[in-house]
Write an enzyme that holds these catalytic residues in place. Structure first.
Site, PDB file in Angstrom:
ATOM      1  N   HIS A 157       0.739  -1.296   0.020  1.00 43.04           N
ATOM      2  CA  HIS A 157      -0.107  -0.151   0.036  1.00 43.04           C
ATOM      3  C   HIS A 157       0.921   1.290  -0.036  1.00 43.04           C
ATOM      4  O   HIS A 157       0.254   2.254  -0.270  1.00 43.04           O
ATOM      5  CB  HIS A 157      -0.969  -0.017   1.233  1.00 43.04           C
ATOM      6  CG  HIS A 157      -0.445   0.328   2.370  1.00 43.04           C
ATOM      7  ND1 HIS A 157      -0.097  -0.900   3.340  1.00 43.04           N
ATOM      8  CD2 HIS A 157      -0.009   1.490   3.026  1.00 43.04           C
ATOM      9  CE1 HIS A 157       0.259  -0.153   4.676  1.00 43.04           C
ATOM     10  NE2 HIS A 157       0.571   1.155   4.423  1.00 43.04           N
ATOM     11  N   ASP A 187       0.260  -7.765   1.489  1.00 44.55           N
ATOM     12  CA  ASP A 187       0.529  -6.267   1.721  1.00 44.55           C
ATOM     13  C   ASP A 187       2.269  -6.087   1.491  1.00 44.55           C
ATOM     14  O   ASP A 187       2.643  -5.234   2.254  1.00 44.55           O
ATOM     15  CB  ASP A 187      -0.061  -5.407   2.795  1.00 44.55           C
ATOM     16  CG  ASP A 187      -0.011  -4.253   2.734  1.00 44.55           C
ATOM     17  OD1 ASP A 187       0.193  -3.575   1.502  1.00 44.55           O
ATOM     18  OD2 ASP A 187      -0.311  -3.524   3.615  1.00 44.55           O
ATOM     19  N   SER A 261       4.716   2.762   7.734  1.00 43.55           N
ATOM     20  CA  SER A 261       4.383   1.794   6.967  1.00 43.55           C
ATOM     21  C   SER A 261       5.656   1.294   6.159  1.00 43.55           C
ATOM     22  O   SER A 261       6.346   2.185   5.446  1.00 43.55           O
ATOM     23  CB  SER A 261       3.204   1.954   5.805  1.00 43.55           C
ATOM     24  OG  SER A 261       2.109   2.097   6.352  1.00 43.55           O
TER      25      SER A 261
END
Length: 522
Positions: A157, A187, A261
């Site tokens: 993402h 992911d 992230s």
């Protein structure tokens, strides 16, 4: 004279604080307006007569040394991994470089519209998540160099939907990524840059060896603050939170926020043991619960992406469901563990190995199976060239089978169709259960996406009946009662008669291409 200035109010204005400070100074004594003395800073090297000294006991000194050693461990771990941590800036463009469906499509709708689960940098107003394609503005995340040639591990993402990626290294240099590949199901993404020289690669640890309570560091660029380090512990392992198709998260309380992230989760040896991926929050920021993809899974995914361009997953060819307390009693288990086989598909390794519906898989190869997620993870990464031991509980006895695995041809769709169907054909009521059923016809099977399936179709469920309380619905097809296959209403009735009058009834029901066991309590 001692000074103890205290206010009754919780909040004090700056003026009140200054007045209080002045009053305290008056009580101590006035300081001459002019003084020829320089400030005598107490660094511990000089013996200032008017400074009271406190001697530490041996116990206090030992405690201080222990704290210092922990601080040193944090410093060493951070120093080891920091040169390998990068910041990734995604910029809009017309080119989409993802090799899988967008992560947005992998998030269930009920979570996509809830503020409780949010991705780190895809935050949007009203608690929603922005669609990653196309981006209207740049986004930012983190990553970690895992190969000195310039291969970087990060989240899908972080890069999904980007037209180009700018990677900033620890030394401040920036490079545009030449390629990136992704796996939306976990992911995970790999990004390749060409720096023209060898880059510092992080050491990779073993996430399976991490235990709950172990210290960890989260490194990344929260809110764009590069090279931030926070500490915490492993709070839990093997978490599934419903945001990706393949989940086995490490949970941690190390402070992680939007921008973290793709950054590494690191043990005290400076080894990467996870890739920070998600947070559980009601505010959009850190609230003590974060999740990281275990490095053992991320490493396997990245190897597949680099070597083959996509992730090759293995499969057995079974439908499975979790073991509940009620099912554990039905299957004669000593604990709530394992994965119940609900279906064995024709022509698959599971069929060749002799697996049967109702078997409870408790071990695959050398891995204990506690949940269906454990089995899925173990099988998907299993070698296609070898046979594997699979331990099942069947009729209360533990048996060991040999099985191979096959390459997964693609994601098999699971129909959620539970709509009422035509009730033509032989019908019969089983009032004690609250069920009405009919023999499943070929036309009904085709409408329900169950070509080739035999069983009895549930045509009615009485409200607040035992069947209703068990979750049975009109449109489901019963294919087994206990271990007995049923293809007609007569066989269904005979199988029910074989169950003691007050015993619970175990049914295997089918909906579309998925099956599950249901227990009716009488």
């Amino acid at each position: 004279m001692a000074c103890a200035c205290q206010s009754k109010s919780k909040w004090l204005t700056l003026g009140v604080l200054l007045s209080a400070a002045a009053a305290c100074a008056m009580l101590v004594g006035n300081v001459p307006a002019e003084s020829s003395h320089a400030i005598r800073w107490n660094t511990g090297d000089n013996n200032v007569a008017d400074v009271r000294t406190v001697s530490l006991s041996e116990t206090d000194t030992a405690s201080r040394r222990h704290a210092d050693s922990l601080s040193q461990a944090f410093r060493d771990a951070a120093a080891m991994v920091m040169p390998s941590v990068v910041t990734i800036r995604s910029l809009p463009g017309d080119v989409t470089r993802t090799s899988d469906q967008s992560t947005q499509q992998q998030i269930p709708e009920e979570l996509r519209n809830s503020p409780f689960f949010k991705r780190f940098f895809e935050e949007a107003p009203n608690g929603g998540l922005r669609s990653p394609q196309p981006r209207g503005k740049s986004g930012m995340g983190s990553g970690v160099i895992v190969d000195s040639s310039g291969i970087i591990l990060t989240n899908n993402h972080v890069v999904d939907g980007a037209g180009k990626l700018i990677v900033k290294l620890h030394d401040g240099r920036e490079f545009q990524a030449v390629e990136w590949k992704t796996d939306a199901q976990t992911d995970i993404a790999v990004v390749q840059i060409d720096a023209g020289e060898s880059l510092p690669a992080a050491m990779i640890g073993d996430s399976d060896r991490m235990l709950v309570g172990d210290w960890v560091l989260a490194v990344g660029a929260p809110f764009g603050l590069n090279e931030s380090v926070t500490t915490g512990i492993v709070s839990a392992k093997s978490r599934g939170i419903g945001i990706t198709a393949r989940e086995d998260f490490i949970q941690t309380d190390a402070a992680i926020n939007p921008g973290n992230s793709g950054g590494p989760l690191v043990n005290l040896d400076g080894q990467v043991i996870g890739i920070n991926t998600a947070i559980s929050t009601t505010s959009g920021g850190y609230q003590g619960i974060g999740f990281a993809v275990p490095i053992n899974l991320a490493r396997w995914i990245s190897d597949e992406l680099v070597d083959h361009g996509s992730v090759r997953r293995a499969f057995l060819g079974v439908g499975i469901q979790p073991v509940t307390n009620v099912l554990s009693e039905q299957f004669g288990l000593g604990a709530v563990k394992g994965a119940v086989v609900t279906e064995v598909r024709e022509g698959t390794p599971a069929r060749k190995a002799g697996l049967l519906p109702g078997d409870v898989i408790v071990r695959f190869a050398d891995r204990e199976i506690r949940t269906p997620r454990d089995l899925q993870g173990a099988v998907e990464r299993a070698s296609l060239k070898e046979s594997h031991d699979i331990v099942v509980i069947r009729d209360g006895r533990e048996i060991t089978l040999k099985t191979g695995v096959a390459s997964m041809p693609g994601e098999e769709s699971v129909s959620a169709t539970e709509a009422p169907a035509s009730t033509t054909g032989e019908n019969s009521r089983f009032s004690d259960l609250g069920l009405e059923v009919s023999t499943l016809t070929s036309e009904q099977a085709e409408r329900l996406n169950m070509n080739g399936v035999s069983g009895v179709l549930i045509t009615d469920v009485r409200s607040n009946s035992p069947a209703d309380r068990a979750g049975l619905q009109q449109g489901l097809v019963v294919v087994r009662v206990g271990r007995t296959e049923v293809t007609t209403v007569a066989e269904f009735g005979k199988a029910l008669d074989a169950v003691a009058e007050h015993d619970d009834v175990l049914l295997l029901v089918r909906s579309g291409s998925s099956s599950r066991f249901v227990v009716i309590s009488r």
